[in-house]
Design a protein around this motif. Structure first.
Motif, mmCIF file in Angstrom:
data_model
loop_
_atom_site.group_PDB
_atom_site.id
_atom_site.type_symbol
_atom_site.label_atom_id
_atom_site.label_comp_id
_atom_site.label_asym_id
_atom_site.label_seq_id
_atom_site.Cartn_x
_atom_site.Cartn_y
_atom_site.Cartn_z
ATOM 1 N N ASP A 58 0.828 -1.185 0.025
ATOM 2 C CA ASP A 58 0.090 -0.049 -0.024
ATOM 3 C C ASP A 58 0.785 1.184 -0.024
ATOM 4 N N ARG A 62 -8.577 3.053 -1.052
ATOM 5 C CA ARG A 62 -8.031 1.940 -1.031
ATOM 6 C C ARG A 62 -8.282 1.143 0.338
ATOM 7 N N HIS A 63 -8.417 1.918 1.173
ATOM 8 C CA HIS A 63 -8.872 1.302 2.595
ATOM 9 C C HIS A 63 -10.107 2.252 3.206
ATOM 10 N N VAL A 81 -3.854 8.617 -6.649
ATOM 11 C CA VAL A 81 -3.999 7.359 -6.860
ATOM 12 C C VAL A 81 -2.227 6.934 -6.701
ATOM 13 N N TYR A 112 -13.626 5.764 -8.695
ATOM 14 C CA TYR A 112 -12.784 5.768 -7.746
ATOM 15 C C TYR A 112 -13.205 5.416 -6.195
ATOM 16 N N HIS A 146 4.127 3.698 -3.805
ATOM 17 C CA HIS A 146 3.140 4.158 -4.879
ATOM 18 C C HIS A 146 3.997 4.407 -6.327
ATOM 19 N N ASN A 174 -1.480 6.219 -3.572
ATOM 20 C CA ASN A 174 -2.368 4.905 -2.905
ATOM 21 C C ASN A 174 -3.279 5.307 -1.794
ATOM 22 N N ILE A 181 -7.968 4.404 -5.597
ATOM 23 C CA ILE A 181 -7.278 3.484 -6.690
ATOM 24 C C ILE A 181 -8.541 3.449 -7.631
#
Length: 910
Positions: free
Chosen positions: A84, A238-239, A221, A235, A87, A224, A227
């Motif tokens: 994660d 990520r978490h 992006v 979009y 990048h 990270n 995403i």
């Protein structure tokens, strides 16, 4: 390292010179490699490097050098990094790409935890089994990240107001705060847009120029933070916890302003989001925008969509929002709402004029049903309590009676009582009123309550009356419910096929008519009835269909009952590991007390059969806790008493077991409860027989045995499984008096063998072998041979099932009789395979008929022998062939070509 290799210290460039001597650095790398080769020459050495994503350039160069030059020694370099944090421009990426090309390097992707792994991690952190709902919440929010799981679990125990610890929030936000301001702005907007935000919608809300928006997204992006969505032009974070932290960091006015923009953009152009998400997301945006006039209709529209998708928990959440918005919404907005547009369970007494405005009580009724169907019984119970309080001065007895019926269901589901007081109140409210659907539902619910709690003639009459009344008022769903109750009572009364035919018909009709709630109840009750009469395989087939139906319609509690029924039938069929898995599923899926209690009963019975008395006692206590003390339904109480007696007997507490038995016998067995009564009496009789000769057991033995016989006398035997229990019980009672003979146990085997229950069959085979070896004057060789075969079969079944007490008992009996449990496999003589298998002439004839699928009675009729003798021959054949059932014996005969096609249909020579 210089302590191990002084040259390393000499090669380190001097500090403070302002430069790194390349020659010294190369010398340092070479010496490090030689050092590692030296220490790894004779033993395996592991070099562990944690958090490689934080490594400086020198460390990365050293690793690249080592991986290229190391050739000897037993060396493992284990380096970890967080993907994660890597990048697109991260300096570690070139090294990773270089290492991937080396054959000596292996990359291992460590995936995120699945739900079971998250559950085990939480249990380890909290030192107790977590609540399944808590596991679901943490799993969803953490995305399976182990660190997030730990933080959220600790947060849950400490009662964090926002759901995140300060340290976790700071950790999540620090990476966002390091981004350019334009990217942070896009991240804040995206955090309020949902789990995934479409690009066009994001553009409409941010109001940025297209180039500026794309550049801000590219930065997010690359870092990270965001995403690209895997399926679509959008979009996502990520978490999910990062999204949660960013959203929590918004100012109150900022959050409502963003949601208003989302709602206005979506209303202006509905194509910005997928059509199947539009209603739900619009409701969410207007609600978070704090605009009651817009939010109330949107939330109600979304609740209807949720109901159509059978997402009852989501429907309940939306209806609770609607009730929250009700008083703040303008009067003209509320007046424009109509029950026909937003409600399904109301009005309960027929259609109302289309001009009737929607009432707050209508929302409460919808929410109560949604909570009950979705397993959110605690919330639904609070809603019914508030509704009944509002109805105290309303003067609407039908509406009040309807809510009392719902309250009865909920009280029982939460194990807060048996629900009768609530039903009695509902009956009083509808008494003397004109016919209505509410009246029909009250009668149907009373009939079902009587079926569960006081089965017998009165319950039968109540069910018939409910069917007639429902037909009179044209309440199709209520009629199907009442017919299902009546059919179950018919099965229990002894008219098995008639009752089963009716249950199958109700299932078919409710599926055809689209009545999922009644169909799901049929998928619970029909397999239960099939299991009660010993047709376990059919029950499993129906349950597999039912599970698919329940999941499709979001009926979690019905699904939990189905898993419990499946565990019970799989246990009967000897699939104990699968039964344990099904019982665990019942606990995981069920959100109310009784399905979880049923799960605990199944696990207790399985643990008892396997000799795990401590675990059985723990599960028994759990079951009693789930069922509560206010609802003494025989279908729960009798299995609990059976297990209580079994555990006490297994622990040598004979007097405690007798006390529990006498308590049950004093209460008696209600009509139609033979499926629970026969196993309980059998457990008690087996306990008495096993304790024969113990001084503590002699007192009152005769009285106890007489009471067991008296209790068994009126029980039904018109199903094969009940008849088998009757024969088995009689043999155990005679064993308790030292009066049993091989003939008694042969009768028991003849009755048990066709049931396809390997554990029961192994137990009676053990007893027959014991009886054969106890023949007065000593068993002759034929009896010993037959006992040996029976014990081998019983021991093989016990070992396969993991039934340790039975396996130990069989082993002990074989040792005392000096019998070998391991059979010598005969060498097959192809010229005469039947003789080489050790089969007698009569056994050959019997095997030929078994291969044709004949029952013991049909074999007896064709060979002019008794069914008991046929059963003995079949048992001998199974032992000699080393198989556990008739189907396997037929398969062996077919595989070895023991009977040519013409011989299979030839007459038997007498």
């Amino acid at each position: 390292m210089a302590r191990l290799l002084p040259e390393v210290g000499e090669a380190i460039p001097a500090r403070g010179t302002g430069r790194h001597d390349e020659e010294s650095l190369a010398r340092l790398f070479e010496l490090t490699a030689r050092l590692l080769e030296r220490v790894a020459a004779e033993r395996t050495v592991v070099v562990a490097l944690e958090d490689l994503h934080w490594a400086d350039a020198s460390t990365r160069h050293l690793l690249a050098y080592l991986f290229r030059t190391l050739r000897t020694g037993r060396l493992v370099v284990l380096a970890t990094y967080r993907s994660d944090d890597i990048h697109r421009r991260h300096p570690l990426r070139p090294l990773l790409a270089e290492l991937d090309r080396l054959r000596t390097v292996r990359r291992i992707e460590l995936g995120r935890f699945n739900r079971d792994e998250v559950s085990r991690q939480i249990a380890g952190i909290l030192a107790t089994e977590p609540n399944p709902a808590q596991v679901d919440d943490i799993f969803e929010r953490s995305d399976g990240n182990a660190f997030f799981v730990e933080e959220l679990a600790v947060c849950a125990t400490e009662g964090c107001g926002t759901g995140l610890t300060d340290s976790l929030r700071d950790l999540l936000l620090v990476r966002v705060e390091g981004l350019p301001e334009s990217t942070q702005r896009v991240a804040r907007v995206a955090a309020e847009g949902g789990s995934t935000v479409e690009y066009r919608l994001l553009a409409a809300v941010t109001r940025l120029a297209e180039d500026d928006l794309i550049e801000a997204l590219r930065v997010a992006v690359n870092a990270n933070i965001l995403i690209p969505a895997p399926d679509g032009d959008g979009y996502r974070f990520r978490h999910s916890l990062v999204r949660e932290a960013v959203a929590d960091d918004l100012l109150p006015g900022e959050r409502s302003r963003l949601n208003r923009r989302y709602a206005e953009a979506l209303e202006a152009d509905p194509t910005l989001v997928p059509a199947d998400e539009r209603v739900m997301r619009l409701a969410s945006y207007w609600y978070r925008a704090h605009d009651a006039a817009k939010a109330l209709p949107a939330v109600l529209d979304a609740s209807v969509t949720a109901r159509r998708r059978h997402a009852y928990s989501e429907q309940l959440r939306l209806l609770e929002r609607a009730m929250e918005l009700w008083d703040t919404a303008p009067e003209d907005v509320r007046a424009a709402l109509r029950p026909v547009d937003y409600t399904e369970v109301y009005p309960p007494c027929g259609c109302v004029p289309a001009t009737t405005p929607l009432r707050y009580l209508d929302l409460m009724a919808e929410a109560a049903v949604a909570g009950r169907l979705g397993g959110e019984r605690e919330r639904a119970l609070k809603i019914t309590k508030r509704a009944l309080h509002l109805l105290e001065d309303d003067g609407d007895p039908l509406r009040a009676a309807w809510f009392w019926v719902q309250r009865s269901h909920l009280v029982q589901g939460l194990a807060r009582g048996d629900g009768w007081a609530e039903l009695a109140t509902a009956e009083d409210l509808v008494r003397g009123l004109p016919p209505s659907e509410v009246h029909a539902e009250v009668l149907s619910t009373v009939a079902n309550w009587s079926h569960v709690h006081v089965p017998g003639p009165e319950a039968f009459s109540a069910a018939e009356r409910a069917v007639d009344y429902a037909r009179m008022v044209g309440a199709r769903e209520i009629e199907m419910n009442a017919r299902l109750t009546l059919a179950g009572l018919v099965v229990e009364s002894g008219s098995v096929e008639t009752g089963l035919d009716e249950m199958f018909d109700v299932l078919r009709r409710t599926l055809d008519d689209g009545i999922p709630s009644v169909a799901s109840r049929a998928y619970v009750n029909l397999p239960s009835s099939l299991e009660s009469i010993g047709r376990s395989r059919e029950a499993v087939e129906v349950l597999q269909e039912g599970l698919t139906h329940a999941r499709r319609h979001g009926l979690s509690d019905k699904e939990a009952w189905m898993w419990g029924n499946l565990a019970e039938s799989l246990y009967s069929l000897g699939h104990w590991d699968r039964a344990a898995e099904a019982a665990s599923q019942a606990e995981r899926v069920g959100q109310s007390a009784k399905p979880r209690g049923f799960h605990a009963v199944n696990r207790a019975a399985l643990s008892l059969a396997r000799g795990e008395l401590t675990e059985a006692a723990r599960q028994l206590a759990s079951a009693r806790r789930y069922f509560g003390s206010h609802d003494q339904a025989p279908q729960h109480e009798l299995p609990l008493a059976d297990i209580t007696i079994g555990i006490a007997a297994g622990e040598g507490r004979l007097l405690d077991a007798r006390a529990e038995l006498e308590r049950v016998l004093d209460s008696g067995f209600p009509p139609g409860t033979q499926r629970y009564a026969w196993p309980l009496l059998l457990t008690a009789a087996t306990m008495e027989a096993d304790s024969l000769g113990l001084p503590v057991a002699e007192q009152d033995r005769t009285k106890i045995l007489d009471r067991i016989r008296e209790a068994a006398r009126p029980l039904a035997t018109n199903a094969p499984v009940w008849l088998a229990h009757e024969r088995w019980l009689r043999a155990e009672l005679l064993r308790a008096e030292s009066a049993d003979t091989p003939d008694h146990w042969c009768e028991a085997i003849t009755a048990v063998e066709p049931l396809g229950r390997p554990f029961d069959l192994a137990r009676v085979r053990h007893r027959l072998a014991e009886a054969l070896l106890s023949v007065p004057g000593g068993a002759e060789q034929p009896e010993r041979d037959r006992a040996t075969e029976l014990l081998r079969l019983a021991h093989a079944a016990a070992e396969h099932l993991g039934a340790r007490p039975l396996a130990d008992a069989v082993t002990l009996l074989a040792q005392r009789a000096r019998l070998a449990l391991t059979a010598v496999v005969p060498v097959l003589d192809r010229s005469d395979p039947l003789r080489s298998l050790g089969l007698t002439g009569r056994e050959r004839d019997v095997l030929r008929l078994v291969t044709l699928g004949r029952t013991n009675r049909q074999i007896a009729e064709e060979l002019f022998i008794s069914p008991k003798t046929a059963s003995v021959h079949v048992s001998n054949i199974l032992a000699k062939l080393g198989v556990s059932g008739r189907g396997e014996a037929a398969a062996v005969a077919h595989r070895l070509g023991l009977f040519p096609a013409e011989a299979l249909h030839a007459p038997v020579t007498q």
